[in-house]
Design an enzyme around this catalytic site. Structure first.
Site, PDB file in Angstrom:
ATOM      1  N   LYS A 171       0.866  -1.196   0.000  1.00  0.00           N
ATOM      2  CA  LYS A 171       0.000   0.000   0.000  1.00  0.00           C
ATOM      3  C   LYS A 171       0.893   1.234   0.000  1.00  0.00           C
ATOM      4  O   LYS A 171       1.463   1.608   1.033  1.00  0.00           O
ATOM      5  CB  LYS A 171      -0.914  -0.010   1.229  1.00  0.00           C
ATOM      6  CG  LYS A 171      -1.701   1.283   1.455  1.00  0.00           C
ATOM      7  CD  LYS A 171      -2.658   1.598   0.334  1.00  0.00           C
ATOM      8  CE  LYS A 171      -3.560   2.786   0.668  1.00  0.00           C
ATOM      9  NZ  LYS A 171      -2.815   4.069   0.824  1.00  0.00           N
ATOM     10  N   GLU A 187       8.654  15.913  16.175  1.00  0.00           N
ATOM     11  CA  GLU A 187       9.193  15.755  14.825  1.00  0.00           C
ATOM     12  C   GLU A 187       8.486  16.728  13.885  1.00  0.00           C
ATOM     13  O   GLU A 187       7.284  16.624  13.657  1.00  0.00           O
ATOM     14  CB  GLU A 187       9.000  14.315  14.360  1.00  0.00           C
ATOM     15  CG  GLU A 187       9.678  14.021  13.044  1.00  0.00           C
ATOM     16  CD  GLU A 187       9.560  12.553  12.650  1.00  0.00           C
ATOM     17  OE1 GLU A 187      10.544  12.004  12.151  1.00  0.00           O
ATOM     18  OE2 GLU A 187       8.469  11.970  12.841  1.00  0.00           O
TER      19      GLU A 187
END
Length: 490
Positions: free
Chosen positions: A185, A393
């Site tokens: 995917k 992050e």
């Protein structure tokens, strides 16, 4: 720029197909904001068809047991990849926004050099069967004892948009070499490199139908079918820690095996005896692929005694970074992947200013680029490690410079993170650098500029940076189960 023949179909059970509904979604160029073209938009039902095909291919063919055949197929795929190297290159520049120069390394040429070759070689070299000394059974009779390594089964591979082909090939090489079947995917932001790979598998190799499948969809919940299906044995995921936690949760009821390569907030430690002018160049990594890399060292720890000197060197280096059109061969930094991502990055920059950090360079949209999702190379100074920009992050071209007092303080700050993916240390003394490196809780450490990378080097993180390792024999074994076998001696 060479003309590129894009593949818009998925690969399911050996056939290149469009979505049953005829639905497609757009693939957008992040450097121009223009629609490049379309790709098939699968439903959950089509994902289930791919899972069923992978299950049948594992259970009903010799793929899992025929080592020589697997090796031949991987060599065929390697040849096919080499034959379309330039097509992949142009496609990655268009859909990922990665600069042309970065395709000469980790985006394309690097993974083509070893991501399939290394695991194909391991098929012949790996100890699939290990002999143990004969031992008694419960009645004291001697038994021959063996350890067999066997494939896990069906692997659901979910890959990100930042280094899509590199991550995909590392998963494909190890999962197929070990005898598993796969459903891939790709991220909806960067689907074409995956569909091109599917076409090569279908048209250029003997890989049996169902062994490798590619399902594209704009709906992330279609990918979630992999995590909940009892027919899938292992999820190999690279992406954010938030999504990794969701995969762990959704895979729990079916006891999924997991490889999760997740986020990072890595630190470079520059000790006071280092060559500062060389060491601070590590800060340029935040401009590599616009900072969109989990292992990029986005915190730079500078000794307080040399802090201002280091900051001035950083400002000078970052201000010289060539960025813009990723088609240009001299450009180091292109756009970020989407408008959503740019908005997220700019939000973090505003938060850094609000929390008291000094914006020393950049911090906005470059005025010379009225099209494309660009962010200026950005440097924050006077940063405390408790600030949001030092803990979370950002996934953009943003570097934070943090002062420290001594080696112990530097180690404390570097380890003060929920992440533990990568890091670096610079010192005039190798012994001192190695001593600090041993104390940092990360899966990958660069010492005095060394590069611990390659298909034979295990890559992954401590703490919330993931579970398991990619590459090396450790990554190879991740796709294997262990079976203990015994029979009467004599």
């Amino acid at each position: 720029m060479a003309a590129v023949d894009h593949e818009v179909r998925m690969l399911v059970d050996g056939e290149l197909i469009e979505a049953d509904s005829g639905r497609t979604f757009d693939n957008v160029n992040p450097a121009t904001e223009e629609v490049l073209g379309a790709v098939a938009d699968a439903s959950a039902a089509e994902m289930q068809r791919a899972i069923g095909a992978a299950r049948r291919a594992f259970d009903e063919t010799s793929w899992s047991t025929d080592h020589a055949f697997r090796k031949r197929c991987l060599e065929q795929l390697q040849d096919a990849l080499e034959g379309e190297r330039e097509g992949f290159r142009e496609e990655l520049i268009l859909e990922v926004g990665c600069p042309r120069m970065s395709t000469m390394g980790p985006q394309l040429d690097g993974p083509l050099a070893g991501a399939l070759r290394y695991p194909a070689k391991l098929i012949d070299e790996f100890p699939w069967e290990t002999e143990l000394p004969d031992g008694p059974d419960m009645r004291g009779n001697p038994n021959v004892r063996r350890i067999w390594k066997e494939p896990v089964g069906v692997v659901g591979a979910i890959v990100p948009w930042n280094f899509p082909l590199e991550v995909t090939l590392n998963k494909v090489g190890q999962a197929l070499a070990t005898g598993n079947t796969m459903v891939l995917k790709p991220a909806p932001d960067t689907p074409w490199n995956a569909t091109r790979l599917g076409r090569l598998v279908a048209e250029k190799t003997e890989i049996p139908a169902g062994v490798f499948n590619v399902v594209t969809s704009a709906d992330h919940l279609v990918g979630e079918e992999l995590t909940i299906s009892p027919a899938v044995d292992l999820i190999s995921f690279t992406g954010s820690t938030v999504v990794g936690k969701r995969i762990m949760e959704k895979g729990g009821p079916t006891m999924k095996r997991l490889f999760l390569e997740l986020g990072g907030k890595s630190a470079t430690i520059v000790l006071e005896d280092a060559d500062l002018s060389t060491a601070v160049l590590a800060g340029l990594a935040v401009c590599f692929h616009a900072g969109q890399g989990c292992a990029i060292q986005t915190r730079m720890l500078l000794p307080r005694s040399r802090y201002q000197e280091g900051v001035e060197l950083l400002k000078g280096a970052l201000s010289m970074v060539p960025y813009g059109d990723p088609q240009r061969p001299d450009v180091m930094m292109g756009p970020v992947i989407s408008e959503k991502q740019r908005t997220r990055i700019l939000g973090y920059i505003e938060k850094g200013r609000a929390e008291g950090a000094t914006l020393a360079l950049g911090g906005g949209r470059p005025p010379q680029h009225d099209k494309g999702w660009y962010v200026e190379p950005t440097l924050f100074t006077d940063v405390d490690n408790s600030m949001t920009i030092a803990q979370e992050e950002i996934f953009g071209p943003v570097l934070v410079a943090i002062p420290f007092e001594d080696d112990d303080d530097a180690v404390r700050i570097a380890n003060d993170s929920v992440y533990g993916l990568a890091g670096g240390v610079y010192s005039g003394s190798l012994e001192r650098s190695l001593a600090v490196a041993r104390r940092i809780r990360t899966g990958v450490m660069s010492v005095n500029g060394g590069a611990p990378v390659g298909p034979d080097v295990p890559f992954g993180g401590y703490k919330q940076s993931g579970v398991g390792r990619q590459n090396g024999t450790a990554g190879f074994e991740q796709y294997l189960e262990i079976k203990a076998v015994a029979w009467p001696a004599g």
